[in-house]
Design a protein around this motif. Sequence first.
Motif, short mmCIF file in Angstrom:
data_model
loop_
_atom_site.label_atom_id
_atom_site.label_comp_id
_atom_site.label_asym_id
_atom_site.label_seq_id
_atom_site.Cartn_x
_atom_site.Cartn_y
_atom_site.Cartn_z
N SER A 290 0.88 -1.14 -0.02
CA SER A 290 0.01 0.05 -0.08
C SER A 290 0.99 1.29 0.03
N GLN A 291 0.37 2.34 -0.18
CA GLN A 291 0.93 3.56 -0.34
C GLN A 291 0.20 4.85 0.46
N ASP A 292 0.72 5.53 0.96
CA ASP A 292 0.19 6.86 1.58
C ASP A 292 0.97 8.01 0.99
N ASN A 293 -0.01 8.56 -0.04
CA ASN A 293 0.75 9.51 -0.70
C ASN A 293 0.85 10.80 0.04
N ALA A 294 0.00 11.01 0.99
CA ALA A 294 0.26 12.45 1.92
C ALA A 294 1.80 12.16 2.56
N LYS A 295 2.05 10.94 2.84
CA LYS A 295 3.26 10.76 3.75
C LYS A 295 4.36 10.33 2.74
N ASN A 296 4.32 10.10 1.48
CA ASN A 296 5.14 9.73 0.57
C ASN A 296 5.87 8.36 0.87
N THR A 297 5.20 7.48 1.56
CA THR A 297 5.52 6.34 2.04
C THR A 297 4.96 5.35 1.45
N LEU A 298 5.88 4.16 1.46
CA LEU A 298 5.23 2.82 0.74
C LEU A 298 5.24 1.73 1.91
N TYR A 299 4.47 0.95 1.83
CA TYR A 299 4.28 0.03 2.97
C TYR A 299 4.22 -1.39 2.26
N LEU A 300 4.73 -2.45 3.18
CA LEU A 300 4.45 -3.90 3.04
C LEU A 300 4.09 -4.59 4.20
N GLN A 301 2.70 -4.86 4.39
CA GLN A 301 2.14 -5.57 5.38
C GLN A 301 2.50 -7.17 5.06
#
Length: 126
Positions: A70-81
């Motif tokens: 997933s990605q949080d564009n507001a935080k410029n962060t990509l995640y991998l759960q």
Amino acid sequence: QVQLQESGGGSVQAGGSLRLSCAASGYFSSTYCMAWFRQAPGKEREGVARIDSNGSTSYADSVKGRFTISQDNAKNTLYLQMDSLKPEDTAMYSCAFLRGGWGYGEHCRGGDLTYWGQGTQVTVSS
């Protein structure tokens, strides 16, 4: 120029969970593809999951149903759960940003430049 910094790796027992983060900074193209890769000792690097600027996602068969990108564009962060972890998930995990790229099947395609993070180690014990 894009800088990527992964975090969230660690040691966990089989069946456990971890969430990796990839914080991005710099200038981002409006069209891109981002992906998580992993490489275990003595093995080739493999793509784990990818997401593009349209929100399209895809996963390697080995992690389908267990990992979520997933990605949080507001935080410029990509995640991998990562859930239901297995010892074979043990590897160095890295994120990548393909400028101008798009998702195609399990992979990122196109684009003109790829940026890489340094990686974060994930160790799963049985």
